[in-house]
Design a protein around this motif. Sequence first.
Motif, mmCIF file in Angstrom:
data_model
loop_
_atom_site.group_PDB
_atom_site.id
_atom_site.type_symbol
_atom_site.label_atom_id
_atom_site.label_comp_id
_atom_site.label_asym_id
_atom_site.label_seq_id
_atom_site.Cartn_x
_atom_site.Cartn_y
_atom_site.Cartn_z
ATOM 1 N N ILE A 196 4.928 -6.194 -0.440
ATOM 2 C CA ILE A 196 4.109 -6.400 -1.567
ATOM 3 C C ILE A 196 3.495 -4.530 -2.124
ATOM 4 O O ILE A 196 3.809 -4.144 -3.360
ATOM 5 C CB ILE A 196 3.016 -7.056 -1.979
ATOM 6 N N ALA A 197 3.255 -3.772 -1.145
ATOM 7 C CA ALA A 197 3.294 -2.089 -1.563
ATOM 8 C C ALA A 197 4.227 -2.207 -2.643
ATOM 9 O O ALA A 197 4.300 -0.921 -2.615
ATOM 10 C CB ALA A 197 2.625 -1.637 -0.350
ATOM 11 N N VAL A 198 5.581 -2.384 -1.886
ATOM 12 C CA VAL A 198 6.964 -1.518 -2.014
ATOM 13 C C VAL A 198 6.895 -2.341 -3.277
ATOM 14 O O VAL A 198 7.504 -1.185 -3.696
ATOM 15 C CB VAL A 198 7.967 -1.791 -0.496
ATOM 16 N N ASP A 237 4.690 -17.983 0.981
ATOM 17 C CA ASP A 237 5.044 -18.839 1.976
ATOM 18 C C ASP A 237 6.165 -19.293 2.154
ATOM 19 O O ASP A 237 6.534 -19.988 3.671
ATOM 20 C CB ASP A 237 4.077 -20.380 2.044
ATOM 21 N N THR A 238 6.889 -19.310 1.457
ATOM 22 C CA THR A 238 8.576 -19.996 2.004
ATOM 23 C C THR A 238 9.506 -18.246 2.751
ATOM 24 O O THR A 238 10.282 -18.647 2.562
ATOM 25 C CB THR A 238 9.452 -19.801 0.259
ATOM 26 N N TRP A 239 8.814 -17.615 2.539
ATOM 27 C CA TRP A 239 9.646 -16.467 2.535
ATOM 28 C C TRP A 239 9.136 -15.789 4.019
ATOM 29 O O TRP A 239 9.384 -15.060 5.163
ATOM 30 C CB TRP A 239 9.393 -15.278 1.927
ATOM 31 N N PHE A 240 7.749 -16.055 4.106
ATOM 32 C CA PHE A 240 6.966 -15.301 5.093
ATOM 33 C C PHE A 240 6.795 -16.786 6.493
ATOM 34 O O PHE A 240 5.392 -17.041 5.439
ATOM 35 C CB PHE A 240 5.996 -14.288 5.412
ATOM 36 N N LYS A 241 6.426 -16.156 7.760
ATOM 37 C CA LYS A 241 5.816 -17.411 8.396
ATOM 38 C C LYS A 241 4.437 -17.277 8.427
ATOM 39 O O LYS A 241 3.317 -17.364 8.222
ATOM 40 C CB LYS A 241 5.615 -16.382 10.451
ATOM 41 N N HIS A 242 3.762 -15.707 8.445
ATOM 42 C CA HIS A 242 2.684 -15.242 8.065
ATOM 43 C C HIS A 242 2.075 -14.778 6.674
ATOM 44 O O HIS A 242 2.698 -13.368 6.371
ATOM 45 C CB HIS A 242 1.574 -14.484 8.550
ATOM 46 N N PRO A 243 2.029 -15.113 5.295
ATOM 47 C CA PRO A 243 2.196 -14.532 4.017
ATOM 48 C C PRO A 243 0.891 -13.346 3.760
ATOM 49 O O PRO A 243 0.804 -12.951 3.349
ATOM 50 C CB PRO A 243 2.260 -15.661 3.043
#
Length: 85
Positions: A57-59, A42-48
Motif C-alpha cells: 500500500i505504501a509503495v 483479503d483476496t491477495w494476502f493471507k494477512h491483509p
Amino acid sequence: MNSNQGIGEAFTSLGLVGLFSILVTILSILLAWYLLQELKLDTWFKHPRGPRARVLIAVLAVILGHQFARFILDYWSWTNMLKLI
C-alpha cells in the motif's frame, strides 16, 4: 534595482516553487494512501493488515501520489505558460 536584488528574488521565487511542489507531492501521496485503504486485500494476502500488505500500500501510494502530483504540477506549469501568449 541592482543585480543582487534580482538574483535574490529569482532564488526566492525558485524556492517557493520548490516548496509548493514538495507540498503538492506529499499531499497527493497522503491522498493516495487514504484512498488505497479502501482496497480489499483479503483476496491477495493471507494477512491483509500484515507488514507485506502495508508495504505494498505504501509503495502504491507513493507511485500513484507522485503521478497525480506530477499531473497537477505540469498542468499548473502549462497554465502559467499560457499567460505568455
